[in-house]
Design a protein around this motif. Structure first.
Motif, PDB file in Angstrom:
ATOM      1  N   SER A   1       0.843  -1.199   0.000  1.00 29.45           N
ATOM      2  CA  SER A   1       0.000   0.000   0.000  1.00 29.45           C
ATOM      3  C   SER A   1       0.878   1.248   0.000  1.00 29.45           C
ATOM      4  CB  SER A   1      -0.907   0.026   1.234  1.00 29.45           C
ATOM      5  OG  SER A   1      -1.828  -1.036   1.203  1.00 29.45           O
ATOM      6  N   ILE A   2       0.447   2.246  -0.736  1.00 26.49           N
ATOM      7  CA  ILE A   2       1.103   3.558  -0.676  1.00 26.49           C
ATOM      8  C   ILE A   2       0.542   4.277   0.536  1.00 26.49           C
ATOM      9  CG2 ILE A   2       1.392   5.778  -1.846  1.00 26.49           C
ATOM     10  CD1 ILE A   2       1.144   4.272  -4.508  1.00 26.49           C
ATOM     11  N   ARG A   3       1.434   4.714   1.404  1.00 25.47           N
ATOM     12  CA  ARG A   3       0.982   5.351   2.639  1.00 25.47           C
ATOM     13  C   ARG A   3       0.047   6.521   2.331  1.00 25.47           C
ATOM     14  NH1 ARG A   3       3.155   4.932   7.573  1.00 25.47           N
ATOM     15  NH2 ARG A   3       5.069   4.050   6.681  1.00 25.47           N
ATOM     16  N   GLU A   4      -1.178   6.445   2.858  1.00 26.22           N
ATOM     17  CA  GLU A   4      -2.143   7.523   2.623  1.00 26.22           C
ATOM     18  C   GLU A   4      -1.664   8.792   3.321  1.00 26.22           C
ATOM     19  OE1 GLU A   4      -6.624   8.216   4.021  1.00 26.22           O
ATOM     20  OE2 GLU A   4      -6.401   6.567   2.578  1.00 26.22           O
ATOM     21  N   LYS A   5      -1.650   9.867   2.568  1.00 23.97           N
ATOM     22  CA  LYS A   5      -1.117  11.114   3.111  1.00 23.97           C
ATOM     23  C   LYS A   5      -1.882  12.299   2.539  1.00 23.97           C
ATOM     24  CE  LYS A   5       3.353  13.045   4.335  1.00 23.97           C
ATOM     25  NZ  LYS A   5       4.822  12.873   4.224  1.00 23.97           N
ATOM     26  N   THR A   6      -2.054  13.330   3.379  1.00 27.12           N
ATOM     27  CA  THR A   6      -2.783  14.523   2.966  1.00 27.12           C
ATOM     28  C   THR A   6      -1.815  15.666   2.687  1.00 27.12           C
ATOM     29  OG1 THR A   6      -4.720  13.892   4.277  1.00 27.12           O
ATOM     30  CG2 THR A   6      -4.550  16.200   3.612  1.00 27.12           C
ATOM     31  N   TYR A   7      -2.028  16.336   1.561  1.00 28.03           N
ATOM     32  CA  TYR A   7      -1.183  17.471   1.160  1.00 28.03           C
ATOM     33  C   TYR A   7      -2.031  18.733   1.095  1.00 28.03           C
ATOM     34  CZ  TYR A   7       1.984  13.714  -0.087  1.00 28.03           C
ATOM     35  OH  TYR A   7       2.769  12.598  -0.042  1.00 28.03           O
ATOM     36  N   TYR A   8      -1.349  19.860   1.202  1.00 28.76           N
ATOM     37  CA  TYR A   8      -2.042  21.155   1.223  1.00 28.76           C
ATOM     38  C   TYR A   8      -2.074  21.752  -0.182  1.00 28.76           C
ATOM     39  CZ  TYR A   8      -2.960  26.089   2.178  1.00 28.76           C
ATOM     40  OH  TYR A   8      -3.470  27.368   2.174  1.00 28.76           O
TER      41      TYR A   8
END
Length: 233
Positions: A133-140
């Motif tokens: 899995s690609i680590r779920e991450k939030t960007y601005y």
């Protein structure tokens, strides 16, 4: 008298013989034949030219990266699956399109971009977790009224040594991985710590439209394989 008759008969026979053997020269027929031959040559040349300009299908990458980016106002959430080893680093870049870039240019990948948004604003890259899995991450997202190109890249040379060894075990020589692309041209002024070779790897991109446009907000976008060297200006 008989001699005159014989001579007349011989002359008549000769004329008939010459008439039968005469080669008829018809310039119009010859011109038509030449034009037909020239036409065939032109057609063959056109076909060959079309075959020459057909681009070869890009080579499939040695590793797959199936990622998506979900837009939610100022938040951009990345997720996905890959067969890259766990702890592999995936880098990201967010580049605003120039204000005069048209939708057609953006779609065709010919639109110019401005300097990328600094990492301390948009966020840094992500990594691969156990299981692929690609680590779920939030960007601005700095400005919802600006169009952006979001780039997700994998650079073998930037990985830790243990990751490099796993990549080699899976797919062989890192310099010869299938589907490698030039992500950055060679820099002849490079420092000793960085070779002047081009940066090679894989790149995938998504186009982010303005919030009030299609694919500008409340949408999940699938990354597509990029064209390498992305610094259009």
């Amino acid at each position: 008298m008989c001699r005159k008759i014989v001579v007349l008969v011989l002359l008549t026979a000769s004329c008939l013989f010459l008439t039968a053997c005469r080669v008829v020269f018809d310039p119009f027929a010859q011109n038509a034949e030449q034009k037909e031959v020239q036409k065939e040559h032109r057609q063959k040349a056109d076909v060959q030219e079309q075959e020459d300009v057909v681009e070869e299908e890009p080579e499939e990458p040695a590793f797959k990266i199936d990622a998506t980016l979900t837009l939610d106002g100022e938040n951009m959430v990345i997720s996905g699956e890959t067969d890259l080893p766990p702890d592999t680093i995936l880098e990201i870049r967010l580049k605003p399109y120039k204000g005069n870039a048209t939708l057609e240019e953006i779609k065709e990948g010919t639109a110019g971009t401005l300097h990328e948004v600094p990492a301390n604003t948009v966020g840094i890259g992500t990594s691969v977790e156990e299981g692929g899995s690609i680590r779920e991450k939030t960007y601005y997202r700095p400005d919802t009224s600006t169009r952006y190109r979001f780039e997700l890249t994998f650079v073998p040379a930037d990985q830790e040594e243990r990751i490099k060894q796993q990549l080699i075990d899976q797919a062989g020589n890192l310099d010869e991985l299938a589907g490698l692309q030039v992500l950055k041209e060679a820099d002849p002024q490079a420092s000793v710590s960085r070779s002047d070779d081009p940066v090679m790897g894989y790149i995938q991109t998504v186009n982010i439209m303005k919030a009030d446009e299609e694919n500008g907000d409340g949408a999940t976008l699938e990354f597509e394989r990029g064209k390498g060297v992305t610094d259009a200006s």
